[in-house]
Design an enzyme around this catalytic site. Structure first.
Site, short mmCIF file in Angstrom:
data_model
loop_
_atom_site.label_atom_id
_atom_site.label_comp_id
_atom_site.label_asym_id
_atom_site.label_seq_id
_atom_site.Cartn_x
_atom_site.Cartn_y
_atom_site.Cartn_z
N LEU A 72 0.86 -1.18 0.00
CA LEU A 72 0.00 0.00 0.00
C LEU A 72 0.90 1.23 0.00
O LEU A 72 1.55 1.54 1.00
CB LEU A 72 -0.92 -0.02 1.22
N ASP A 73 0.95 1.91 -1.15
CA ASP A 73 1.92 2.97 -1.38
C ASP A 73 1.19 4.30 -1.56
O ASP A 73 0.44 4.48 -2.53
CB ASP A 73 2.73 2.64 -2.63
N SER A 108 6.17 -0.25 6.28
CA SER A 108 7.27 -0.65 5.40
C SER A 108 8.62 -0.08 5.77
O SER A 108 9.65 -0.52 5.24
CB SER A 108 6.94 -0.25 3.95
N LYS A 160 7.33 4.56 3.08
CA LYS A 160 6.18 5.47 3.10
C LYS A 160 4.88 4.79 3.47
O LYS A 160 3.98 5.42 4.00
CB LYS A 160 6.02 6.11 1.71
N GLY A 161 4.77 3.50 3.15
CA GLY A 161 3.47 2.86 3.23
C GLY A 161 3.38 1.68 4.18
O GLY A 161 4.11 1.59 5.17
N HIS A 196 2.76 -2.73 4.21
CA HIS A 196 2.66 -4.03 3.54
C HIS A 196 1.65 -4.88 4.30
O HIS A 196 1.64 -4.90 5.54
CB HIS A 196 4.01 -4.74 3.50
N ASP A 249 21.74 -35.62 -20.97
CA ASP A 249 22.37 -36.37 -19.89
C ASP A 249 23.88 -36.37 -20.12
O ASP A 249 24.37 -36.84 -21.16
CB ASP A 249 21.84 -37.80 -19.84
N LYS A 304 13.60 16.68 -25.01
CA LYS A 304 14.35 16.10 -26.14
C LYS A 304 15.77 16.66 -26.09
O LYS A 304 15.98 17.86 -26.10
CB LYS A 304 13.68 16.46 -27.47
N ASP A 306 19.55 17.22 -27.44
CA ASP A 306 20.17 17.48 -28.74
C ASP A 306 21.53 16.79 -28.78
O ASP A 306 22.56 17.42 -28.56
CB ASP A 306 20.30 18.99 -28.95
#
Length: 878
Positions: free
Chosen positions: A148-149, A182, A185-186, A188, A373, A584, A586
């Site tokens: 559970l995050d 955990s 942060k959450g 388990h 074998d 993007k 270059d």
């Protein structure tokens, strides 16, 4: 076990094993002053409650050798699957065969192993939701986990609410769910299972459970990995039930700036409005008070496997790992499994007798599953192994070898059909046979042999009839029969017709002649063999960048062609939430293969660029894994910190090491990594863009203000992203569909280029002489683009051609001259004094607009593109 007290090292005895603990006063958590001694003491104190949840599970580790650092200067983390060469022989281990080879995982089964891991600064221990059986067989899932995050705007309180909602469903399914904060942060959420279902089955159940929670509570729960959907919500991550995934082990420390712990909690605690993550001192206090919220969840479902279960895939019976001889009949087990009246296999009545023969045979066996074998004559029998993938054909890959029962010598000539229903039922043929030279035979530990096969046998078809192999036992018996070995093709192979022994140092883990044999004799030797190279005397060592790049191209590593974007506009982006946006860059596209030996950089058209950029050879140090394939852009930054293609141009054409080194010092490049295609034996191409990005951000450690960066995926609208790129003076934006997979070698509409200026790649078809100070030199270039199988003329370009450009391109054009034009639509005014060339060079230009006939207005030369070939050139749209 006492530690600390100002000591920097000491030797201790843990469960009968001696361990040397070093650097005990090293601070691993600077913010709290927590030392390695504190870490070792913590794991010793929690071992009793932690080990039931790590026992018999393949452990991957995250190590912070120099500590976790601080927010301003994070420490370097090493993600480790394979067990170390230096691991004590008593550490239990099992192999897992992946597509690219075999990894050997330690099992955290006892306090001694836990202490050894803490000594190596392995702060985090991650394990799967299944256990190994006693012979290394991977079992079914024995627990379900939901991670559970919380997204931005949500926290532990929201995670606790979702945990309670999930608990209601799990109780209705007859499952007892327990929470673990955990340490990050959450939360388990664990539920013990009976082991009757596979990991794939449980993964599917967990996915449906997550979807059900999302459907019932759409304002609180999300089951999709997209970060844009998580704001103010809790992600129910179901995917950690996948058999290839791992989760932080309960009671494990976390490598955060504060020493928090994956701490088991009670349901009453989750109701506390001040619920918070616990640090190691708080967990220690709870353990001392007898708190054990996960008590009773330990799985005992994997008892001793039956003979049929252990051998179902090979059609062979496990053989005992034991010393040869001993005065016993070594064929007793073989005879007990066969009825001479029902099978054509040789079933001798007489017991085996010692002999000194040296024959071998490799048989192709189509039993329930195809395998080979591998049999070596030794002590009057054929000592045998089943090879699920056959003998390895390269030294860069180890294959699994399962030792089976000894076979009679007559089996060396057996071919035929074993009836269905009989043991090993199926067809047997001889793949290769001959004699072998025994170089080492450490019974139950290690065998090294040179096989001399037939000129038309399987070995010759794989490369050479004479092959040198090593068989290494994985050393994880722990008092029970363990039959897993590795078979390794030695790097030093015999020349055709060569006979005689190989120096001991050429063997896996070998020592110089006369040195005592190591008592460990385990998989460490195999791992060393996989990467070992002969060491040259120190005074003769030189750096050969081309050789580094060749060595880095490990045979087990995939060759991946890059996915390409299409040029587009706002019209292609119909829903901003479905897309992620990246700047993007270059520069020059590079597919980067990273191995322990170095990095190899290939251009989009497969050219090896490794030698041109030696400053990128340290990428392995920044990878949380052993081997990876990255998709990236090589850029050179100007004084304003912006990519400048012109600065990169001179470096793209250098070949002399001295000039390359000078250029690297003058104009260092940066690698902008934007995708992860393969990691430690696992292809990621079929994962979604968001899943790959998430793994990428964990796997690659950027160099702050340095030459390795993982530029962020922009969580904003397309218009905001384009505006930001213009403000930063960048080339534009690439929009990537969040749900799309990676399409190697294809130009896909799932990636769309949105450029701030108009650019076009072009094919040079000729040149016109200049005037004035450019007389007798190139004045302008005639350029074209592919149009089906032909070329279409789109104009000439003279602006932007610097003296350096002319010095580079002029001599190349003269070598490529031809008498006639390679296309027929050049206007007479441009063709009047043109010098035609073979259309092989690709360049790039900017322009203001296209005419109605497709010609370029006001083109400006940007430079050659040696990373492209003419067939790569496409019409770039606005």
């Amino acid at each position: 076990m006492a530690t600390g007290g100002g000591k920097t090292q000491e030797t201790v005895s843990v469960e009968g094993h001696r361990l040397r603990l070093t650097n005990l006063d090293k601070v691993l958590y600077p913010e709290t002053g927590t030392t390695k001694a504190d870490v070792i003491s913590y794991y010793a104190a929690v071992a009793e409650v932690m080990l039931p949840h790590s026992r018999n599970r393949a452990a991957t580790r995250k190590r912070w050798v120099h500590g976790v650092g601080t927010p301003d200067h994070p420490g370097q983390v090493f993600f480790q699957k394979n067990i170390e060469d230096s691991a004590p022989s008593w550490v239990k281990r099992f192999p897992i065969e992946h597509k690219s080879g075999t990894n050997i995982y330690p099992l955290v089964n006892d306090l001694a192993t836990l202490t050894w891991l803490a000594q190596s600064a392995a702060l985090e221990i991650h394990v799967p939701q299944w256990q190994f059986g006693p012979r290394g067989r991977i079992g079914n899932a024995d627990r379900m986990v939901l991670d559970l995050d919380p997204g931005d705007g949500a926290g532990l309180a929201e995670c606790a609410e979702v945990a309670r909602l999930a608990r209601t469903i799990l109780v209705d399914m007859g499952l007892d769910a327990r929470p673990v904060t955990s340490g990050s942060k959450g939360i388990h959420l664990y539920a013990a299972l009976d082991g009757s279902q596979s990991s794939d089955d449980i993964n599917a159940v967990a996915h449906e459970l997550a979807r059900a929670l999302e459907a019932d509570h759409p304002d609180l729960v999300v089951s999709d990995m997209k970060k844009t959907l998580r704001k103010g919500k809790v992600l129910v991550d179901w995917s950690q039930n996948n058999g290839n995934k791992t989760t932080i082990c309960p009671y494990s420390l976390r490598g955060r700036f504060s020493p928090t712990v994956a701490a088991p909690r009670t349901w009453e605690e989750l109701d506390d409005p001040d619920l918070a993550q616990l640090d190691y001192e708080q967990v220690l206090e709870r353990v001392r008070d007898g708190a054990a919220p996960l008590a009773g969840m330990e799985s005992g479902i994997f008892e001793e496997e039956s003979l049929e279960e252990a051998t179902a895939d090979s059609g062979e019976a496990p053989g005992e790992v034991r010393s040869a001889g001993g005065g016993t009949d070594r064929l007793t087990k073989y005879r007990s499994m066969r009825d001479a009246a029902k099978t054509p296999e040789p079933v001798p009545d007489e017991p085996s007798t010692p002999s000194e023969g040296n024959t071998f045979v490799i048989q192709e066996h189509h039993a329930r599953r195809l395998h080979w074998d591998f049999r070596l004559e030794h002590d009057g029998v054929l000592v045998s192994w089943a090879l699920p993938k056959g003998p390895p054909s390269t030294s860069g890959k180890n294959n699994l070898a399962v030792q089976t029962e000894d076979h009679p010598l007559d089996y060396g000539t057996f071919e035929g059909h074993i009836p269905k229903g009989e043991y090993g039922g199926g067809d047997v043929t001889i793949w290769d046979h001959g004699t072998y030279e025994r170089e080492k035979w450490r019974d139950g530990k290690e065998v090294i042999a040179v096989l001399h096969g037939q000129p038309d046998g399987g070995l010759a078809r794989e490369g050479a009839a004479d092959r040198r192999y090593a068989l290494i036992h994985t050393g994880s018996g722990e008092g029970k029969a363990n039959n897993n070995w590795l078979i390794h093709l030695m790097k030093n192979q015999p020349r055709p017709g060569e006979k005689g022994e190989v120096p001991a140092e050429d063997a896996p883990g070998g020592a110089p002649a006369g040195a005592p044999e190591s008592p460990a004799g385990s998989v460490a030797a195999a791992v060393r063999a996989q990467t070992a190279t002969a060491a040259a005397p120190a005074e003769t060592v030189t750096v050969d960048i081309k050789k580094v790049s060749r060595d880095a191209a490990d045979a087990s590593m995939p060759r991946v062609e890059p996915m390409m974007a299409t040029a587009g506009s706002r019209a292609e982006i119909n829903d901003d939430d479905e897309w992620a946006f990246e700047m993007k860059w270059d520069g020059v596209r590079a597919v980067v293969t990273v191995t322990p030996e170095g990095a190899r950089l290939l251009s989009r058209n497969g050219n090896d660029m490794t030698a041109a950029y030696p400053e990128l050879q340290d990428l392995r140090a920044h990878l949380n894994g052993e081997r990876a394939v990255l998709d990236a852009e090589i850029v050179a930054l100007n004084k304003a910190g912006r990519p400048d293609f012109g600065l990169l141009q001179p470096r793209m054409h250098l070949t002399k090491l001295r000039e390359i080194a000078a250029a690297a010092a003058r104009t260092p490049v940066h690698l902008m990594v934007f995708d992860l295609l393969w990691l430690d034996g696992n292809s990621l191409a079929d994962l979604t863009y968001e899943q790959r990005r998430e793994i990428l951000e964990q796997a690659v450690e950027p160099v702050p203000d340095g030459h390795l960066q993982v530029p962020p995926a922009l969580d904003m609208s397309m218009d905001q992203a384009v505006a930001a790129s213009k403000e930063l003076g960048l080339e534009g934006v690439v929009a990537k569909r969040r749900s799309s997979t990676y399409a190697p070698g294809r130009r896909s509409k799932n990636w769309v280029k949105l450029k701030n200026q108009l650019t076009q790649e072009v094919v040079v078809v000729g040149w016109r002489p200049g005037q004035g100070n450019r007389q007798n030199k190139v004045g302008s270039l005639l350029v074209a683009i592919p149009d089906g199988v032909d070329l279409k003329y789109i104009g000439r370009v003279g602006s932007g051609l610097s003296e350096k450009d002319l010095a580079t391109i002029g001599p190349r054009l003269k070598k490529m001259s031809r008498k006639t034009a390679p296309l027929d639509d050049v206007p007479s005014a441009d063709a009047s004094d043109a010098q035609w060339v073979r259309p092989a060079l690709v360049g790039e230009v900017t322009f203001s607009e296209r005419t109605g006939t497709g010609k370029l207005r006001h083109p400006v030369w940007r430079g050659l593109r040696p990373d492209k070939k003419p067939s790569d050139v496409v019409v770039e749209t606005a």
